[in-house]
Design a protein around this motif. Structure first.
Motif, PDB file in Angstrom:
ATOM      1  N   LYS A   1      -7.473  64.008  52.248  1.00 55.42           N
ATOM      2  CA  LYS A   1      -7.586  63.161  51.036  1.00 55.42           C
ATOM      3  C   LYS A   1      -6.603  63.791  49.870  1.00 55.42           C
ATOM      4  O   LYS A   1      -6.113  63.181  49.414  1.00 55.42           O
ATOM      5  N   GLU A   2      -6.625  65.229  50.006  1.00 54.34           N
ATOM      6  CA  GLU A   2      -5.664  65.840  48.835  1.00 54.34           C
ATOM      7  C   GLU A   2      -4.206  65.586  49.326  1.00 54.34           C
ATOM      8  O   GLU A   2      -3.359  65.256  48.594  1.00 54.34           O
ATOM      9  N   LEU A   3      -4.086  65.503  50.663  1.00 50.23           N
ATOM     10  CA  LEU A   3      -2.736  65.318  51.204  1.00 50.23           C
ATOM     11  C   LEU A   3      -2.081  63.771  50.734  1.00 50.23           C
ATOM     12  O   LEU A   3      -1.153  63.588  50.368  1.00 50.23           O
ATOM     13  N   ASN A   4      -3.032  62.843  50.930  1.00 52.95           N
ATOM     14  CA  ASN A   4      -2.975  61.378  50.739  1.00 52.95           C
ATOM     15  C   ASN A   4      -2.771  61.174  49.163  1.00 52.95           C
ATOM     16  O   ASN A   4      -2.082  60.532  48.732  1.00 52.95           O
ATOM     17  N   ARG A   5      -3.742  61.889  48.456  1.00 58.85           N
ATOM     18  CA  ARG A   5      -3.637  61.819  46.950  1.00 58.85           C
ATOM     19  C   ARG A   5      -2.239  62.005  46.566  1.00 58.85           C
ATOM     20  O   ARG A   5      -1.758  61.554  45.611  1.00 58.85           O
ATOM     21  N   HIS A   6      -1.649  63.017  46.958  1.00 65.77           N
ATOM     22  CA  HIS A   6      -0.303  63.623  46.544  1.00 65.77           C
ATOM     23  C   HIS A   6       0.989  63.367  47.182  1.00 65.77           C
ATOM     24  O   HIS A   6       1.722  63.871  46.926  1.00 65.77           O
ATOM     25  N   ALA A   7       0.516  62.454  48.302  1.00 58.82           N
ATOM     26  CA  ALA A   7       1.603  62.031  49.041  1.00 58.82           C
ATOM     27  C   ALA A   7       2.669  60.928  48.211  1.00 58.82           C
ATOM     28  O   ALA A   7       2.184  60.225  47.428  1.00 58.82           O
ATOM     29  N   SER A   8       3.931  61.226  48.189  1.00 53.47           N
ATOM     30  CA  SER A   8       4.730  60.220  47.805  1.00 53.47           C
ATOM     31  C   SER A   8       4.680  58.896  48.235  1.00 53.47           C
ATOM     32  O   SER A   8       4.680  58.883  49.631  1.00 53.47           O
TER      33      SER A   8
ATOM     34  N   SER B   1       4.902  72.850  52.528  1.00 53.83           N
ATOM     35  CA  SER B   1       4.401  73.024  51.104  1.00 53.83           C
ATOM     36  C   SER B   1       3.459  72.166  50.533  1.00 53.83           C
ATOM     37  O   SER B   1       2.663  72.708  49.979  1.00 53.83           O
ATOM     38  N   ALA B   2       3.555  70.895  51.000  1.00 51.85           N
ATOM     39  CA  ALA B   2       2.190  70.012  50.692  1.00 51.85           C
ATOM     40  C   ALA B   2       1.133  70.354  51.093  1.00 51.85           C
ATOM     41  O   ALA B   2       0.093  70.570  50.359  1.00 51.85           O
ATOM     42  N   VAL B   3       0.969  70.822  52.469  1.00 57.91           N
ATOM     43  CA  VAL B   3      -0.227  71.294  53.153  1.00 57.91           C
ATOM     44  C   VAL B   3      -0.764  72.415  52.187  1.00 57.91           C
ATOM     45  O   VAL B   3      -2.002  72.756  52.205  1.00 57.91           O
ATOM     46  N   ARG B   4       0.073  73.627  51.955  1.00 58.60           N
ATOM     47  CA  ARG B   4      -0.143  74.891  51.241  1.00 58.60           C
ATOM     48  C   ARG B   4      -0.623  74.406  49.995  1.00 58.60           C
ATOM     49  O   ARG B   4      -1.835  75.126  49.398  1.00 58.60           O
ATOM     50  N   ALA B   5      -0.283  73.231  49.175  1.00 64.14           N
ATOM     51  CA  ALA B   5      -0.524  73.117  47.930  1.00 64.14           C
ATOM     52  C   ALA B   5      -2.045  72.271  47.976  1.00 64.14           C
ATOM     53  O   ALA B   5      -2.854  72.949  47.298  1.00 64.14           O
ATOM     54  N   ALA B   6      -2.209  71.671  49.196  1.00 62.20           N
ATOM     55  CA  ALA B   6      -3.635  70.913  49.204  1.00 62.20           C
ATOM     56  C   ALA B   6      -4.629  71.884  49.535  1.00 62.20           C
ATOM     57  O   ALA B   6      -5.665  72.067  49.144  1.00 62.20           O
ATOM     58  N   LEU B   7      -4.233  72.956  50.378  1.00 64.82           N
ATOM     59  CA  LEU B   7      -5.177  74.056  50.860  1.00 64.82           C
ATOM     60  C   LEU B   7      -5.737  74.885  49.662  1.00 64.82           C
ATOM     61  O   LEU B   7      -6.789  75.070  49.496  1.00 64.82           O
ATOM     62  N   ALA B   8      -4.515  74.948  48.840  1.00 64.10           N
ATOM     63  CA  ALA B   8      -5.083  75.846  47.469  1.00 64.10           C
ATOM     64  C   ALA B   8      -5.991  75.063  46.561  1.00 64.10           C
ATOM     65  O   ALA B   8      -6.538  75.519  45.737  1.00 64.10           O
ATOM     66  N   ARG B   9      -5.662  73.728  46.583  1.00 63.96           N
ATOM     67  CA  ARG B   9      -6.902  73.084  45.820  1.00 63.96           C
ATOM     68  C   ARG B   9      -8.225  72.627  46.550  1.00 63.96           C
ATOM     69  O   ARG B   9      -9.095  72.225  45.731  1.00 63.96           O
ATOM     70  N   LEU B  10      -8.335  73.146  47.607  1.00 62.33           N
ATOM     71  CA  LEU B  10      -9.640  72.903  48.362  1.00 62.33           C
ATOM     72  C   LEU B  10     -10.595  73.940  47.623  1.00 62.33           C
ATOM     73  O   LEU B  10     -10.312  75.065  47.316  1.00 62.33           O
TER      74      LEU B  10
ATOM     75  N   HIS C   1     -12.725  77.361  47.666  1.00 65.22           N
ATOM     76  CA  HIS C   1     -12.543  78.359  48.211  1.00 65.22           C
ATOM     77  C   HIS C   1     -13.222  78.499  49.656  1.00 65.22           C
ATOM     78  O   HIS C   1     -12.664  78.779  50.650  1.00 65.22           O
ATOM     79  N   LYS C   2     -14.534  78.322  49.644  1.00 64.10           N
ATOM     80  CA  LYS C   2     -15.252  78.525  51.003  1.00 64.10           C
ATOM     81  C   LYS C   2     -14.749  77.685  51.971  1.00 64.10           C
ATOM     82  O   LYS C   2     -14.555  78.140  53.013  1.00 64.10           O
ATOM     83  N   GLN C   3     -14.394  76.356  51.806  1.00 66.91           N
ATOM     84  CA  GLN C   3     -13.868  75.367  52.729  1.00 66.91           C
ATOM     85  C   GLN C   3     -12.518  75.977  53.275  1.00 66.91           C
ATOM     86  O   GLN C   3     -12.004  75.769  54.334  1.00 66.91           O
ATOM     87  N   ALA C   4     -11.601  76.453  52.245  1.00 66.65           N
ATOM     88  CA  ALA C   4     -10.464  76.871  52.522  1.00 66.65           C
ATOM     89  C   ALA C   4     -10.302  77.946  53.284  1.00 66.65           C
ATOM     90  O   ALA C   4      -9.694  78.040  54.373  1.00 66.65           O
ATOM     91  N   VAL C   5     -11.059  78.948  53.122  1.00 64.96           N
ATOM     92  CA  VAL C   5     -11.365  80.084  53.994  1.00 64.96           C
ATOM     93  C   VAL C   5     -11.889  79.778  55.361  1.00 64.96           C
ATOM     94  O   VAL C   5     -11.251  80.205  56.460  1.00 64.96           O
ATOM     95  N   THR C   6     -12.909  78.992  55.405  1.00 63.26           N
ATOM     96  CA  THR C   6     -13.504  78.616  56.615  1.00 63.26           C
ATOM     97  C   THR C   6     -12.127  77.816  57.478  1.00 63.26           C
ATOM     98  O   THR C   6     -12.175  78.226  58.618  1.00 63.26           O
ATOM     99  N   LEU C   7     -11.644  76.953  56.833  1.00 64.69           N
ATOM    100  CA  LEU C   7     -10.559  76.361  57.614  1.00 64.69           C
ATOM    101  C   LEU C   7      -9.527  77.107  58.147  1.00 64.69           C
ATOM    102  O   LEU C   7      -9.080  77.043  59.251  1.00 64.69           O
TER     103      LEU C   7
END
Length: 181
Positions: free
Chosen positions: A172-179, A119-128, A130-136
């Motif tokens: 970075k997104e994962l680390n920023r939102h990590a508990s 869930s954390a990875v999907r939430a971070a992916l949604a914050r990227l 769009h071009k980066q998310a699609v490419t990844l």
């Protein structure tokens, strides 16, 4: 001789739906791949099948040549799944379904941790962006750099750079939102 009835002068007979003659073959050849790409983004086979239905309906209305369908469908599945993920339209339904797990769960703690991580990875992916998310997503769905470049109209040399940047931003997104622990 009487003319067939048409709806509002569109030239289409009432109840008649024009279907591409190649749609069934394209569907049979690409359905599993489209569902797999969407499931990778969404983490839900049910939602992935909904995305696949939407994507194939769009393909059916398009004029994309059948020999280019694979790339087009992959990109469309990625965009549609990311949009769904971002919109959160079905988030509550997904969470309810997640609680309806199998009757016998080997280790509940591991299952909870795995779901939270995904869930954390999907939430971070949604914050990227769009071009980066699609490419990844496309790259990690097994497409080569050349296939990703072709699907997104990028130069093959820029795909690697975009993927590395996307991975860095995702981390970075994962680390920023990590508990904190």
């Amino acid at each position: 001789m009487a003319r067939p009835r048409t709806e509002r002068g569109t030239g289409m007979s009432r109840g008649r739906v024009d279907v591409r003659t190649d749609l069934e073959q394209v569907f049979r050849s690409n359905y599993a791949g489209v569902v797999a790409v969407a499931a990778r983004v969404l983490g839900s086979r049910d939602q992935a099948e909904d995305v696949a239905q939407e994507v194939f309906l769009s393909f059916g209305r398009s004029s994309v040549p059948a020999d280019e369908a694979g790339g087009w469908l992959t990109v469309a599945a990625t965009h549609t799944a990311l949009n769904l993920l971002r919109s959160g339209r079905r988030r509550s339904a997904r969470e309810e379904n997640a609680c309806d797990g199998p009757a016998v769960v080997p280790d509940v703690a591991d299952l909870v941790i795995t779901r939270e991580e995904r869930s954390a990875v999907r939430a971070a992916l949604a914050r990227l962006p769009h071009k980066q998310a699609v490419t990844l997503v496309l790259r990690h769905s097994g497409l080569s750099y050349a296939e990703v470049a072709s699907a997104l109209d990028l130069s093959p040399g820029s795909v690697g750079t975009t993927v590395r940047r996307a991975e860095s931003v995702l981390l970075k997104e994962l680390n920023r939102h990590a508990s904190p622990e």
